[in-house]
Design an enzyme around this catalytic site. Structure first.
Site, PDB file in Angstrom:
ATOM      1  N   MET A  89      57.819 -26.248  65.107  1.00 66.14           N
ATOM      2  CA  MET A  89      58.399 -27.593  65.225  1.00 66.14           C
ATOM      3  C   MET A  89      57.286 -28.611  65.480  1.00 66.14           C
ATOM      4  O   MET A  89      57.560 -29.736  65.909  1.00 66.14           O
ATOM      5  CB  MET A  89      59.430 -27.626  66.356  1.00 66.14           C
ATOM      6  CG  MET A  89      60.614 -26.694  66.091  1.00 66.14           C
ATOM      7  SD  MET A  89      62.108 -27.187  66.939  1.00 66.14           S
ATOM      8  CE  MET A  89      61.572 -27.107  68.639  1.00 66.14           C
ATOM      9  N   GLY A  90      56.037 -28.220  65.246  1.00 66.15           N
ATOM     10  CA  GLY A  90      54.923 -29.158  65.433  1.00 66.15           C
ATOM     11  C   GLY A  90      54.542 -29.288  66.896  1.00 66.15           C
ATOM     12  O   GLY A  90      54.884 -28.421  67.704  1.00 66.15           O
ATOM     13  N   GLY A 107      49.114 -21.679  71.306  1.00 64.79           N
ATOM     14  CA  GLY A 107      50.102 -20.638  70.983  1.00 64.79           C
ATOM     15  C   GLY A 107      50.337 -20.591  69.478  1.00 64.79           C
ATOM     16  O   GLY A 107      50.293 -19.522  68.861  1.00 64.79           O
ATOM     17  N   HIS A 108      50.589 -21.767  68.895  1.00 65.53           N
ATOM     18  CA  HIS A 108      50.785 -21.826  67.435  1.00 65.53           C
ATOM     19  C   HIS A 108      49.516 -21.358  66.709  1.00 65.53           C
ATOM     20  O   HIS A 108      49.585 -20.636  65.713  1.00 65.53           O
ATOM     21  CB  HIS A 108      51.100 -23.258  66.996  1.00 65.53           C
ATOM     22  CG  HIS A 108      52.348 -23.831  67.595  1.00 65.53           C
ATOM     23  ND1 HIS A 108      52.330 -24.878  68.491  1.00 65.53           N
ATOM     24  CD2 HIS A 108      53.653 -23.500  67.434  1.00 65.53           C
ATOM     25  CE1 HIS A 108      53.568 -25.170  68.842  1.00 65.53           C
ATOM     26  NE2 HIS A 108      54.394 -24.359  68.224  1.00 65.53           N
ATOM     27  N   GLY A 126      56.351 -15.960  67.989  1.00 65.02           N
ATOM     28  CA  GLY A 126      55.743 -15.716  69.294  1.00 65.02           C
ATOM     29  C   GLY A 126      56.662 -14.940  70.227  1.00 65.02           C
ATOM     30  O   GLY A 126      57.875 -15.176  70.253  1.00 65.02           O
ATOM     31  N   ASP A 156      59.152 -16.768  72.742  1.00 63.12           N
ATOM     32  CA  ASP A 156      60.578 -16.937  72.470  1.00 63.12           C
ATOM     33  C   ASP A 156      61.136 -15.572  72.076  1.00 63.12           C
ATOM     34  O   ASP A 156      61.490 -15.326  70.916  1.00 63.12           O
ATOM     35  CB  ASP A 156      60.777 -17.970  71.362  1.00 63.12           C
ATOM     36  CG  ASP A 156      60.212 -19.325  71.748  1.00 63.12           C
ATOM     37  OD1 ASP A 156      60.928 -20.094  72.394  1.00 63.12           O
ATOM     38  OD2 ASP A 156      59.029 -19.597  71.457  1.00 63.12           O
ATOM     39  N   SER A 173      53.397 -24.397  76.031  1.00 60.06           N
ATOM     40  CA  SER A 173      54.599 -24.879  75.353  1.00 60.06           C
ATOM     41  C   SER A 173      54.479 -26.370  75.077  1.00 60.06           C
ATOM     42  O   SER A 173      53.893 -27.108  75.882  1.00 60.06           O
ATOM     43  CB  SER A 173      55.827 -24.624  76.239  1.00 60.06           C
ATOM     44  OG  SER A 173      56.928 -25.381  75.781  1.00 60.06           O
ATOM     45  N   SER A 174      55.059 -26.793  73.964  1.00 56.07           N
ATOM     46  CA  SER A 174      55.079 -28.230  73.657  1.00 56.07           C
ATOM     47  C   SER A 174      55.835 -28.982  74.744  1.00 56.07           C
ATOM     48  O   SER A 174      55.599 -30.171  74.969  1.00 56.07           O
ATOM     49  CB  SER A 174      55.756 -28.470  72.308  1.00 56.07           C
ATOM     50  OG  SER A 174      55.226 -27.599  71.333  1.00 56.07           O
ATOM     51  N   ARG A 175      56.757 -28.311  75.421  1.00 56.74           N
ATOM     52  CA  ARG A 175      57.574 -28.977  76.445  1.00 56.74           C
ATOM     53  C   ARG A 175      56.841 -29.117  77.780  1.00 56.74           C
ATOM     54  O   ARG A 175      57.327 -29.804  78.677  1.00 56.74           O
ATOM     55  CB  ARG A 175      58.900 -28.243  76.624  1.00 56.74           C
ATOM     56  CG  ARG A 175      59.815 -28.376  75.409  1.00 56.74           C
ATOM     57  CD  ARG A 175      61.208 -27.832  75.672  1.00 56.74           C
ATOM     58  NE  ARG A 175      62.159 -28.221  74.640  1.00 56.74           N
ATOM     59  CZ  ARG A 175      62.513 -27.462  73.588  1.00 56.74           C
ATOM     60  NH1 ARG A 175      61.993 -26.264  73.443  1.00 56.74           N
ATOM     61  NH2 ARG A 175      63.386 -27.910  72.714  1.00 56.74           N
TER      62      ARG A 175
END
Ligand code: AMP
Length: 281
Positions: free
Chosen positions: A30-31, A36-37, A147, A150, A185-187
């Site tokens: 999701m960008g 991690g990505h 990953g 998740d 995490s992006s969050r």
């Protein structure tokens, strides 16, 4: 690196890659890309000749009141990271390209989507499996990378691929962590400095569980109670779920026998964070 916004241009590029007998690796995201990505991209680069990354904040996997609107979308920075990582093609469609005539066809995986995040995010996994099925149909990868961060998502996708005989292999890569153990995490961007510090307790509680299992405790209620004690020292952490389940079926177990998934979700201020580890007894 090619940047494609349309399904037809991805198909054209993939056809050309196939003609050159390239193995295609796919990393759906999701960008708001992070290490991690990048670890998934690296794994794909190692196994495959041609690597495709998708960047798509998928509206159908967000529930009402979730962070779809405010989810970060730093596209130029993401493209730059992909370029540097040696990605061959980025697919970054607009929602209207992916859901042209609305959507009345869904892919649903039963049972595995009932517990854990499925319980607190109704409809989430239906959105994930549907978009992944669509992306797999568009990209036609030989391998797709997900990953362990998740964990439930990876298990659900793997089962969808198996049940629907999709011609690709799912590769699950380890969770990339910050130096204090927090899963990247992006969050994490939503956290203020105090919340960010407290967030490290999530992984500490998982590690405590691992140590207890290694020392011989297999009673899941006792393990969960100890983890809750660790997290209880941080009033800002609001546990959404903390579960120790069979690592394949995601069913509850009283006692660990074999591989178990220790998974948790917690709210910390504006952020909902998830993490997990696999333990074995
Ligand atoms: P997202 O962009 O959050 O949808 O994630 C895209 C992919 O990256 C998913 O397969 C995630 O499981 C994976 N991913 C996200 N965070 C991490 C991490 N810290 N370590 C490894 N993989 C991750």
């Amino acid at each position: 690196m090619q940047v494609a916004e349309t399904i037809s241009s991805v198909r054209k590029a993939v056809k050309a890659a196939h003609r050159r007998s390239k193995t295609i690796g796919f990393v759906p995201t999701m960008g708001a890309l992070h290490v991690g990505h990048l670890s998934l991209i690296e794994a794909a680069k190692k196994d495959c000749d041609y690597v495709i990354v998708s960047i798509f904040v998928n509206p159908t996997q967000f529930g009402p009141g979730e962070d779809f609107q405010k989810y970060p979308r730093p596209l130029e920075k993401d493209l730059d990271m992909c370029r540097k990582a040696g990605v061959d093609l980025v697919f970054a469609p607009a929602p209207a390209e992916m859901y042209k005539s609305g959507n009345i066809t869904w892919v649903t995986v039963e049972k595995l989507t009932d517990p854990l995040c499925g319980r607190s995010r109704p409809g989430h996994f239906r959105g994930v499996t549907t978009v992944c099925a669509k992306l797999f149909n568009i990209v036609g990868p030989d391998l797709a990378y997900f990953g362990q961060k998740d964990a439930q998502q990876a298990i659900v996708i793997r089962r969808m691929v198996e049940d629907l005989n999709m011609p690709l292999q799912i590769v699950i890569c380890p969770t990339a962590r910050e130096p204090d153990g927090l899963a990247v995490s992006s969050r994490n961007k939503y956290l203020n400095a105090d919340q960010r510090k407290d967030a490290a307790a999530l992984y500490r509680s998982l590690e405590k569980c691992r140590r207890m299992v290694e020392a011989g405790t297999t009673d899941t209620a006792a393990l969960a109670a100890e983890m809750r004690k660790t997290l209880g020292e941080f009033p800002a952490i609001e546990i959404e779920y903390l579960s120790i389940v069979d690592a394949e079926t995601l069913e509850d177990t009283d006692r660990i026998a074999g591989r178990a998934l220790v998974a948790l979700a917690a709210r910390l201020g504006p952020a909902r964070l998830i993490d997990n580890i696999i333990v074995e007894a």
